[in-house]
Each structure stands twice: as C-alpha cells, then as structure tokens.
Design an enzyme around this catalytic site. Structure first.
Site, PDB file in Angstrom:
ATOM      1  N   ILE A  29       4.383  30.216   1.411  1.00 40.55           N
ATOM      2  CA  ILE A  29       4.775  29.957   0.017  1.00 40.55           C
ATOM      3  C   ILE A  29       5.419  28.572  -0.060  1.00 40.55           C
ATOM      4  O   ILE A  29       6.374  28.279   0.672  1.00 40.55           O
ATOM      5  CB  ILE A  29       5.749  31.042  -0.479  1.00 40.55           C
ATOM      6  CG1 ILE A  29       5.015  32.386  -0.484  1.00 40.55           C
ATOM      7  CG2 ILE A  29       6.267  30.711  -1.875  1.00 40.55           C
ATOM      8  CD1 ILE A  29       5.915  33.582  -0.673  1.00 40.55           C
ATOM      9  N   LEU A  30       4.879  27.720  -0.923  1.00 39.10           N
ATOM     10  CA  LEU A  30       5.415  26.366  -1.051  1.00 39.10           C
ATOM     11  C   LEU A  30       6.697  26.404  -1.893  1.00 39.10           C
ATOM     12  O   LEU A  30       6.770  27.117  -2.890  1.00 39.10           O
ATOM     13  CB  LEU A  30       4.375  25.451  -1.701  1.00 39.10           C
ATOM     14  CG  LEU A  30       3.099  25.229  -0.871  1.00 39.10           C
ATOM     15  CD1 LEU A  30       2.015  24.563  -1.697  1.00 39.10           C
ATOM     16  CD2 LEU A  30       3.386  24.424   0.401  1.00 39.10           C
TER      17      LEU A  30
ATOM     18  N   GLU B 118       6.819  27.741  -8.610  1.00 38.22           N
ATOM     19  CA  GLU B 118       7.716  28.169  -7.525  1.00 38.22           C
ATOM     20  C   GLU B 118       7.753  29.688  -7.352  1.00 38.22           C
ATOM     21  O   GLU B 118       8.253  30.182  -6.354  1.00 38.22           O
ATOM     22  CB  GLU B 118       9.130  27.561  -7.669  1.00 38.22           C
ATOM     23  CG  GLU B 118       9.923  27.984  -8.874  1.00 38.22           C
ATOM     24  CD  GLU B 118       9.396  27.371 -10.182  1.00 38.22           C
ATOM     25  OE1 GLU B 118       9.786  27.869 -11.234  1.00 38.22           O
ATOM     26  OE2 GLU B 118       8.571  26.415 -10.141  1.00 38.22           O
TER      27      GLU B 118
ATOM     28  N   GLU C 144     -15.006  34.809  -5.931  1.00 32.35           N
ATOM     29  CA  GLU C 144     -14.041  33.733  -5.659  1.00 32.35           C
ATOM     30  C   GLU C 144     -14.778  32.422  -5.402  1.00 32.35           C
ATOM     31  O   GLU C 144     -14.408  31.361  -5.909  1.00 32.35           O
ATOM     32  CB  GLU C 144     -13.174  34.065  -4.440  1.00 32.35           C
ATOM     33  CG  GLU C 144     -12.223  35.222  -4.653  1.00 32.35           C
ATOM     34  CD  GLU C 144     -11.301  35.443  -3.457  1.00 32.35           C
ATOM     35  OE1 GLU C 144     -10.945  34.473  -2.770  1.00 32.35           O
ATOM     36  OE2 GLU C 144     -10.938  36.598  -3.194  1.00 32.35           O
TER      37      GLU C 144
ATOM     38  N   MET D 121      -1.289  30.976   3.705  1.00 30.86           N
ATOM     39  CA  MET D 121      -0.416  32.150   3.685  1.00 30.86           C
ATOM     40  C   MET D 121       1.083  31.839   3.598  1.00 30.86           C
ATOM     41  O   MET D 121       1.906  32.742   3.712  1.00 30.86           O
ATOM     42  CB  MET D 121      -0.691  33.018   4.919  1.00 30.86           C
ATOM     43  CG  MET D 121      -2.106  33.569   4.983  1.00 30.86           C
ATOM     44  SD  MET D 121      -2.555  34.519   3.509  1.00 30.86           S
ATOM     45  CE  MET D 121      -1.610  36.008   3.813  1.00 30.86           C
TER      46      MET D 121
ATOM     47  N   ASP E  26       2.313  33.635  -7.002  1.00 31.40           N
ATOM     48  CA  ASP E  26       1.137  34.055  -7.782  1.00 31.40           C
ATOM     49  C   ASP E  26       1.424  34.169  -9.286  1.00 31.40           C
ATOM     50  O   ASP E  26       0.979  35.117  -9.949  1.00 31.40           O
ATOM     51  CB  ASP E  26       0.599  35.404  -7.254  1.00 31.40           C
ATOM     52  CG  ASP E  26       0.199  35.325  -5.787  1.00 31.40           C
ATOM     53  OD1 ASP E  26      -0.243  34.244  -5.355  1.00 31.40           O
ATOM     54  OD2 ASP E  26       0.342  36.321  -5.070  1.00 31.40           O
TER      55      ASP E  26
ATOM     56  N   HIS F  23      -6.471  33.803  -6.000  1.00 27.90           N
ATOM     57  CA  HIS F  23      -5.833  35.070  -5.636  1.00 27.90           C
ATOM     58  C   HIS F  23      -6.791  36.222  -5.938  1.00 27.90           C
ATOM     59  O   HIS F  23      -7.403  36.257  -7.006  1.00 27.90           O
ATOM     60  CB  HIS F  23      -4.541  35.233  -6.444  1.00 27.90           C
ATOM     61  CG  HIS F  23      -3.777  36.459  -6.061  1.00 27.90           C
ATOM     62  ND1 HIS F  23      -3.032  36.537  -4.903  1.00 27.90           N
ATOM     63  CD2 HIS F  23      -3.660  37.660  -6.665  1.00 27.90           C
ATOM     64  CE1 HIS F  23      -2.496  37.735  -4.820  1.00 27.90           C
ATOM     65  NE2 HIS F  23      -2.858  38.437  -5.874  1.00 27.90           N
TER      66      HIS F  23
ATOM     67  N   SER G 147     -13.466  30.877   4.026  1.00 26.52           N
ATOM     68  CA  SER G 147     -14.719  30.973   3.259  1.00 26.52           C
ATOM     69  C   SER G 147     -14.611  30.240   1.917  1.00 26.52           C
ATOM     70  O   SER G 147     -15.585  29.675   1.422  1.00 26.52           O
ATOM     71  CB  SER G 147     -15.134  32.428   3.064  1.00 26.52           C
ATOM     72  OG  SER G 147     -14.264  33.087   2.184  1.00 26.52           O
ATOM     73  N   ASN G 148     -13.422  30.233   1.317  1.00 27.86           N
ATOM     74  CA  ASN G 148     -13.255  29.448   0.079  1.00 27.86           C
ATOM     75  C   ASN G 148     -13.310  27.954   0.371  1.00 27.86           C
ATOM     76  O   ASN G 148     -13.851  27.181  -0.419  1.00 27.86           O
ATOM     77  CB  ASN G 148     -11.945  29.815  -0.626  1.00 27.86           C
ATOM     78  CG  ASN G 148     -12.088  31.061  -1.469  1.00 27.86           C
ATOM     79  OD1 ASN G 148     -12.743  31.029  -2.506  1.00 27.86           O
ATOM     80  ND2 ASN G 148     -11.522  32.166  -1.009  1.00 27.86           N
TER      81      ASN G 148
HETATM   82  C1  GRF Z   1      -9.089  35.055  -0.356  1.00 28.96           C
HETATM   83  O1  GRF Z   1      -9.316  36.377  -0.737  1.00 28.96           O
HETATM   84  C2  GRF Z   1      -8.149  34.378  -1.313  1.00 28.96           C
HETATM   85  O2  GRF Z   1      -8.266  34.825  -2.620  1.00 28.96           O
HETATM   86  C3  GRF Z   1      -6.795  34.772  -0.761  1.00 28.96           C
HETATM   87  O3  GRF Z   1      -6.954  34.750   0.627  1.00 28.96           O
HETATM   88  C4  GRF Z   1      -8.327  34.980   0.960  1.00 28.96           C
HETATM   89  C5  GRF Z   1      -8.750  33.820   1.788  1.00 28.96           C
HETATM   90  O4  GRF Z   1     -10.062  33.945   2.268  1.00 28.96           O
HETATM   91  N1  GRF Z   1      -5.755  33.897  -1.251  1.00 28.96           N
HETATM   92  P1  GRF Z   1     -10.805  32.712   2.933  1.00 28.96           P
HETATM   93  O5  GRF Z   1      -9.888  32.204   4.050  1.00 28.96           O
HETATM   94  O6  GRF Z   1     -11.009  31.672   1.879  1.00 28.96           O
HETATM   95  O7  GRF Z   1     -12.084  33.267   3.463  1.00 28.96           O
END
Ligand code: GRF
Length: 192
Positions: free
Chosen positions: A95-96, A145, A177, A93, A148, A112, A19-20
């Site tokens: 971590i780089l 590194e 967001e 998901m 969050d 985040h 969604s972002n």
């Molecule tokens: C969001 O809540 C973002 O803040 C977190 O993971 C979620 C991802 O949602 N890092 P979407 O895939 O963008 O809908």
C-alpha cells in the site's frame, strides 16, 4: 532519461504473476496507445511478471521492501529519473503512503478484482460467492491514501455462475481486467 514521444511515460508496479502487465505491454505497442511503458518495478525479485518486461526490453528494477519509507524514496527517485507521468499498479501488493502519493503528484491507477466499493482488499472472489452475489467484476480506479477507495475510472460486471468457485471466477474476471485496464487508461488520459 526518457525522451518525450507524445505518449505518457508510464511505470507499472507489480509483485507477482504479471498478467495485467503483459496486457498493458501489448496495448502500449499498439498505434492507438497513449502510453509508453518506460519502467517496471517489482518489490519481489522473483516476480514472474518481470519476464514480460525482459522479453520486451523494458527497464525493470526490483526494489527490496525493507520498510515503506526506504522503498518509496527509492521508487520516487527512479520515477523522476525515468520522467514517469503515470503509474499503473498491476498486482502490486504493497500500500503506497499518502506522502508518496502527494510527492508523486501525478495519476496512479490500480486494478482491483471486484465491483468496488464492494470487497476492498484480498480474497474478493470467494467473498462475492459466499455472499451469493449475482455479479462480481473488476474496477480500475485512481489510487488515494485509502485502500481501494479512489475515484472509479472504469468498472465491468461479470456474472457469477452457480458452478463458480473462487478459481473459475478469478479466471473469467482476469480476462475482463486485461480488457478494461487499457480502456481505463485511455479514458483517464482523454478525459472521456
Ligand atoms: C489481479 O487480479 C488484479 O486485479 C489484482 O491482483 C491481480 C494481479 O494479477 N490487483 P496479475 O499479476 O496482473 O496477473
């Protein structure tokens, strides 16, 4: 290879819903946008968010995550090929590594769902409710590194209601967001 349009060539990394990503695509199509999304990368071949990239004809590639080094080497090559200036993590998901961040050497942003430095990691909404916090929210920050933990670019509070559960709070924060990610990009790129 993407030609320069005066906008920053941007790659969005996702793992799921997207969604972002959808909100960043929408922003990138506006006149005032400072970015052009040239690439979407997923570590999950079935990420729902890939459909948003497809709908908007944005190059999208899924890379199998067999191990960090192989994944990051492939990603770096792609970023070079597409001349990427900025990475936006959007529900990505993995971590780089510090080594990846050094090699890329350009800004990486993440969004985040908490008021960092509170509640790094997962399950942020339930943790905020359990701790009886009055507010939670969302934060856009530079990726370093440590998980969050990078410099905060923009943060917005959301009031936690007595009636809230994890799901209802997540829904309200997600709306925020979608608003603050584009704003944070503008702030970063204009040093405002
Ligand atoms: C969001 O809540 C973002 O803040 C977190 O993971 C979620 C991802 O949602 N890092 P979407 O895939 O963008 O809908």
């Amino acid at each position: 290879m993407e030609k320069s349009s005066g906008k920053k060539n941007t790659a969005v990394l996702i793992s799921g819903r997207g969604s972002n990503l959808r909100s960043l695509i929408k922003y990138s199509k506006t006149k005032k946008s400072l970015i052009k999304i040239v690439l979407v990368v997923s570590d999950n071949f079935n990420a729902k968010g890939l459909s948003y990239a497809n709908k908007s004809n944005i190059n999208n590639i899924s890379i199998k995550y067999s191990n960090k080094k192989i994944f990051e080497d492939r990603l770096l090559k792609l970023l070079k090929r597409y001349n990427v200036d900025l990475i936006c993590l959007a529900g990505f998901m993995k971590i780089l590594s510090g080594s990846f961040i050094k090699k890329f050497y350009k800004p990486i942003l993440n969004i985040h769902p908490s008021l960092l430095p509170k509640y790094k990691g997962l399950n942020t909404h339930n943790r905020a409710i359990q701790n009886k916090d009055k507010y939670s929210g969302a934060t856009v920050h530079i990726v370093n590194e440590k998980l969050d933990s990078g410099r905060i670019i923009l943060q917005k509070k959301v009031k936690i209601l007595k009636s809230d559960n994890g799901k209802s709070l997540e829904k309200r924060i997600l709306k925020i967001e979608h608003k603050i990610y584009p704003k944070a990009i503008t702030r970063l790129l204009t040093n405002y």
